[in-house]
Design an enzyme around this catalytic site. Structure first.
Site, short mmCIF file in Angstrom:
data_model
loop_
_atom_site.label_atom_id
_atom_site.label_comp_id
_atom_site.label_asym_id
_atom_site.label_seq_id
_atom_site.Cartn_x
_atom_site.Cartn_y
_atom_site.Cartn_z
N GLY A 22 8.43 26.94 26.54
CA GLY A 22 8.58 26.84 25.09
C GLY A 22 7.23 26.69 24.42
CD GLU A 29 11.39 47.45 28.31
OE1 GLU A 29 12.22 48.39 28.18
OE2 GLU A 29 11.72 46.27 28.37
O1 M6R Z 1 18.51 39.06 26.58
P1 M6R Z 1 18.60 39.92 25.37
O2 M6R Z 1 19.59 41.01 25.50
O3 M6R Z 1 18.83 39.10 24.12
O4 M6R Z 1 17.16 40.57 25.22
C1 M6R Z 1 16.85 41.34 24.10
C2 M6R Z 1 15.58 42.14 24.32
O5 M6R Z 1 14.50 41.28 24.56
C3 M6R Z 1 15.71 43.12 25.48
O6 M6R Z 1 16.78 43.99 25.30
C4 M6R Z 1 14.42 43.92 25.65
O7 M6R Z 1 14.23 44.76 24.56
C5 M6R Z 1 14.48 44.71 26.96
N1 M6R Z 1 13.37 44.36 27.78
C6 M6R Z 1 14.39 46.17 26.80
O8 M6R Z 1 14.53 46.83 28.01
#
Ligand code: M6R
Length: 608
Positions: free
Chosen positions: A101, A488
């Site tokens: 955090g 990414e």
């Molecule tokens: O755990 P979450 O689905 O909330 O995460 C959201 C994004 O951080 C996540 O989808 C991110 O964009 C991925 N690494 C993309 O592949």
């Protein structure tokens, strides 16, 4: 982001801590460390880089003990380095902490502590926590941690040990996840359940303000009202195999191929093919409220947001409910218009994304009905939303989200049918959608046969430094998702746009070095996409098309065509996204990238 492991129990803790750290590697990190109590002293080892580097530094002779903490750090305050790696300690090297955090008031606290004589070694906010606990320590670590929390602003999950209390580990959290695994004569703390899977299936999720104290005789939790509490014990259905590569070179490839099963797991028991209806147990308690809602706002981030964008088309077309998709990170900073007849759907694989969670909390202030589409059972978003639907796809380890995305899409389709049937969607239309949903798994199996072809295409286009991804209607978000995936993991610049926007600026980028990938199945906007492809070709651009099997015309136009099976238009993104996942994957492999743990990224973004 940072990963925490803490252990107390009957076993030697070094192997448990190292195993836990390795299982948390997928979250993304740049340094690692451990601290183990041998009953009198605490031994600490840290290193920059990977857990393998840490292992080389650990002295097995000194690392004997049944109480310890460990950490993988994703740098926020201070560069990735050994000195900034956790665990951190106070001046006397007796109190040791790991933290996930951000402590927002760390500088003020540090100034005060320095005046009192504390000497700091690192640039981290975490070291302040260790010195603060040291300052407040009066023979009882639990009390000192509790007092320290009163001074901390920000988000934290903290696990602490003290050399003078070799039978105690203390943990607390605020706005950062912390899970406790309850094993046989052992207690394990972790940022997420992947470090616990394999040791126990029983977990407790701590609430904000809880102080958990584990000793060899068990676990005690005191909540923010100072009462001793017993939390629900969740049984995790994830197994050890799911967090192994099982013969695949990377988790990402394994997870792309798992989509055949994961889609099936997401729909299992939820479809009534005879009656053409959808049953979502997690939404039963709010069924009446859902029948009454006037609008939907979807709050989410990254890949999950692209799923939300497809959901927006589905919900408006078939349930006729006005729907908007908001960046979760923006939601609380605008003055959103919503009320108790608004449903706010939070989509999150991890269930811990800080911005998505904050958006849920913001929505609650307006009295909106909050719904989660979450994979991690018992995660914070799953617990804080009024109701929800789990993905049931097991752990997604690769930072690049793939199987969670297709599962989010299918669940949005299920919710659309459910809400549509509460309104004007006919049983015939609903039956048709439900039938098609039941066939998706077979179609995914089919589309995965293009693996080799996509690999060859990646080889052909590997020198491209820029990529455009385009699509329309249901497949516009797939263009965006394809571009995100490419950036990414391969670090190739890519932009995903609505094909119709091309002429308003982006077409200026088109030349023979900047290929365009069109997501162009045979749907209601097919002809429009074809015109756009013509325009790109007329300007010397190269085109890869993702097209429907049997579409021979497009082969005369595009440079390369990837064929996918025909499927209902609203469900087509579940199929068309797969070639984009594979293309990004092979580009990254050929460029020798760290596919599962791309640079600068974390799996679960638990800070704002
Ligand atoms: O755990 P979450 O689905 O909330 O995460 C959201 C994004 O951080 C996540 O989808 C991110 O964009 C991925 N690494 C993309 O592949």
């Amino acid at each position: 982001m940072c990963g925490i492991v803490g252990y107390i129990g009957k076993n030697e803790c070094l192997p448990v801590l190292i195993d836990g750290l390795e299982r948390l590697e997928y979250r993304g990190y740049d340094s690692a460390g451990i601290a183990i109590s041998n009953g009198c002293k605490i031994y600490c080892a840290k290193s920059k880089g990977r857990v393998t580097e840490l292992k080389k530094k650990i002295s097995r002779k000194k690392c004997i003990g049944k109480l310890g903490i460990a950490h993988t750090r994703w740098a926020t305050h201070g560069e990735p380095s050994e000195v900034n790696a956790h665990p951190h300690s106070g001046c006397e090297k007796k109190i040791w902490v790991v933290h996930n955090g951000i402590i927002e008031n760390y500088q003020t606290l540090k100034n005060d502590l320095e005046i009192k004589g504390h000497k700091f070694l690192s640039q981290t906010d975490t070291e302040v926590i260790a010195h603060l606990i040291e300052e407040l320590y009066d023979g009882d670590l639990t009390v000192a941690v509790k007092k320290a929390c009163l001074h901390l602003n920000g988000a934290y999950a903290i696990v602490a040990i003290h050399a003078d209390e070799p039978d105690k580990i203390v943990a607390t959290k605020f706005s950062s996840p912390l899970v406790v695994g309850i094993g046989k004569e052992e207690t394990i703390f972790s940022s997420d359940i992947s470090a616990i899977v394999g040791r126990t299936k029983d977990v407790i999720y701590l609430n904000d303000g809880d102080i958990a104290e584990a000793t060899k005789s068990g676990l005690k939790i005191i909540n923010s009202d100072k009462n001793t509490v017993k939390h629900n014990v969740f049984s995790i259905d994830w197994n050890f195999d799911q967090v192994q590569k099982n013969g695949f070179e990377h988790f990402m490839k394994k997870e792309i191929f798992e989509q055949v099963d994961s889609i099936q797991n997401s729909i299992r028991g939820r479809l009534d093919l005879q009656k053409g209806i959808v049953r979502l147990g997690g939404l039963e308690s709010v069924r009446d409220r859902l029948a009454d809602i006037q609008n939907i706002i979807i709050v989410t981030c990254g890949t999950a947001r692209h799923a939300g964008l497809v959901g927006e088309y589905m919900l408006e077309e078939f349930a006729r409910i006005p729907t908007e998709v908001e960046y979760a990170s923006e939601f609380r900073y605008r003055a959103p218009v919503l009320n108790n007849r608004t449903a706010v759907i939070a989509i999150s694989q991890s269930g811990e994304t800080a911005d998505t969670l904050a958006a849920v909390r913001e929505a609650k202030k307006y009295g909106a009905l909050t719904i989660g589409i979450v994979n991690a059972v018992g995660s914070t978003i799953a617990r804080e939303t009024d109701a929800g639907v789990y993905n049931h796809i097991g752990p997604e380890v690769s930072v690049a989200s793939t199987k969670a995305f297709t599962s989010q899409l299918v669940i949005l389709a299920l919710i659309t049918v459910m809400l549509g049937r509460q309104r004007n969607l006919s049983s015939i239309e609903a039956s048709n959608i439900v039938q098609e949903i039941s066939q998706l798994s077979i179609k995914i199996e089919d589309v995965l046969k293009i693996d080799r072809q996509v690999r060859e295409l990646a080889d052909k286009y590997i020198d491209s430094q820029n990529f455009l991804f385009m699509g329309r209607k249901y497949n516009k978000p797939i263009a965006q998702e394809g571009a995100l995936k490419m950036k990414e993991i391969s670090y190739i610049h890519a932009e995903g746009i609505a094909s119709g926007e091309m002429k308003h600026g982006t077409i200026a980028l088109v030349d023979d070095k900047c290929p365009s990938l069109f997501v162009c199945p045979h749907d209601s906007v097919y002809e429009k996409n074809i015109s756009n492809i013509e325009e790109i070709k007329a300007r010397g651009g190269r085109v890869i098309a993702i097209a429907t099997e049997g579409d021979l015309d497009i082969a005369n136009l595009a440079d390369d065509v990837i064929y996918v099976p025909k499927v209902l238009e609203m469900l087509s993104p579940i199929i068309t996204v797969i070639p984009t996942q594979l293309l990004a994957y092979y580009m990254a492999v050929f460029k020798d990238r760290n596919v599962d743990m791309p640079r600068n990224l974390a799996k679960s973004v638990t800070v704002e």
